[in-house]
Design an enzyme around this catalytic site. Sequence first.
Site, PDB file in Angstrom:
ATOM      1  N   LYS A  77      40.716  36.215  48.665  1.00 22.13           N
ATOM      2  CA  LYS A  77      39.659  36.843  48.620  1.00 22.13           C
ATOM      3  C   LYS A  77      38.573  37.173  49.870  1.00 22.13           C
ATOM      4  CE  LYS A  77      40.550  35.999  43.680  1.00 22.13           C
ATOM      5  NZ  LYS A  77      40.161  35.179  41.838  1.00 22.13           N
TER       6      LYS A  77
ATOM      7  N   ASP B 204      34.036  38.611  37.648  1.00 27.09           N
ATOM      8  CA  ASP B 204      35.689  39.289  37.172  1.00 27.09           C
ATOM      9  C   ASP B 204      35.333  39.795  35.978  1.00 27.09           C
ATOM     10  OD1 ASP B 204      37.193  37.806  38.515  1.00 27.09           O
ATOM     11  OD2 ASP B 204      36.961  35.678  37.819  1.00 27.09           O
TER      12      ASP B 204
ATOM     13  N   GLN C 279      36.481  30.594  40.131  1.00 31.44           N
ATOM     14  CA  GLN C 279      37.515  30.666  40.099  1.00 31.44           C
ATOM     15  C   GLN C 279      38.438  29.869  39.401  1.00 31.44           C
ATOM     16  OE1 GLN C 279      39.696  32.095  42.303  1.00 31.44           O
ATOM     17  NE2 GLN C 279      41.767  31.931  40.722  1.00 31.44           N
TER      18      GLN C 279
END
Length: 328
Positions: A107, A174, A151
């Site tokens: 990422k 997200d 994460q």
Amino acid sequence: MAAAATTAFSFFSSSSSSALRPGLAPLRRWRALSRPAPRAAYGASSSPRSAARDEATIISGTKLAKQVLKEVQRDVESWISFGNKRPHLSVILVGDNPASHVYVRNKIKAAAAVGMSSEVILRPKDVSQEELLDITVKLNKDSTVSGVLVQLPLPDHIDERTVCDAIAPEKDVDGFHVMNIGRLCLDQPSIIPATAAAVWEIIKRTGIQTFGKNVVVAGRSKNVGMPISMLLHSDGEHERPGGDATVTITHRYTPKEQLKIHTQLADIVIVAAGIPKLITTDMVKEGAAVIDVGINHIHDPLTGKTKLVGDVDFEGLKYREFSGFCLL
């Protein structure tokens, strides 16, 4: 393409880009370029035919990912050219899970590739939930931070829902905040979870028709199966247009024989169950589209190494005798 072959791509509803936070459009379009790309098979009567048999036509997720990467890069450059700050991503990484570290590293690499700045905030696996919440609060208040990503998975002593909901909805890269999920369910502009948004973008960019079609979504996770279903079944004339499809959701307690009945009737099959070869050639009708977003690590007896596969019998479907595309 093979699920392990390339970096991933993902997208968000373009209508949400200005509604939530100025300048976040490039960040949201970028956010999952580092995930394994969805595998999909698309059947249609226009498929090229071989002399020996009709083979599914592969639609490359890799090629689509590269295309989107260039678009995001142009978005970032345009945004900065108007005198705006460079988009900045803050990633919170807890513990030493090897897969999580790989995902975060990809990422960060993808962010750099499109011209975004980023940072990784590392914390040990025994970090307290209170400390994580304090970090998210600080990032929420920091005007230089465009997006925040925690994460997953987190250690067992930390409640993931509490942490995800602590992120400001407009910085929730997200799309896991309850407000973003709620807006998605109400057909309103929102940040859409990455994998679901990737599937939606594949469908749109490849011209797969959803209006009035039968769709099976194998998998009911809150981050993948559920948002995919919401996108596909909702009204195409609403504020956040949907696919106007008839959607059937199956899950691990759906008997295999019932799953087969549903998939054989489906025009589109989307698989996100985490079960290798869950969908086999006899379960897909001619001309159907199959999108595989499963991620499974299995032992390869030929090499003795671990390899990454999806949920669909790709090789069997690829060479099945039917006229169609195969997007995997």
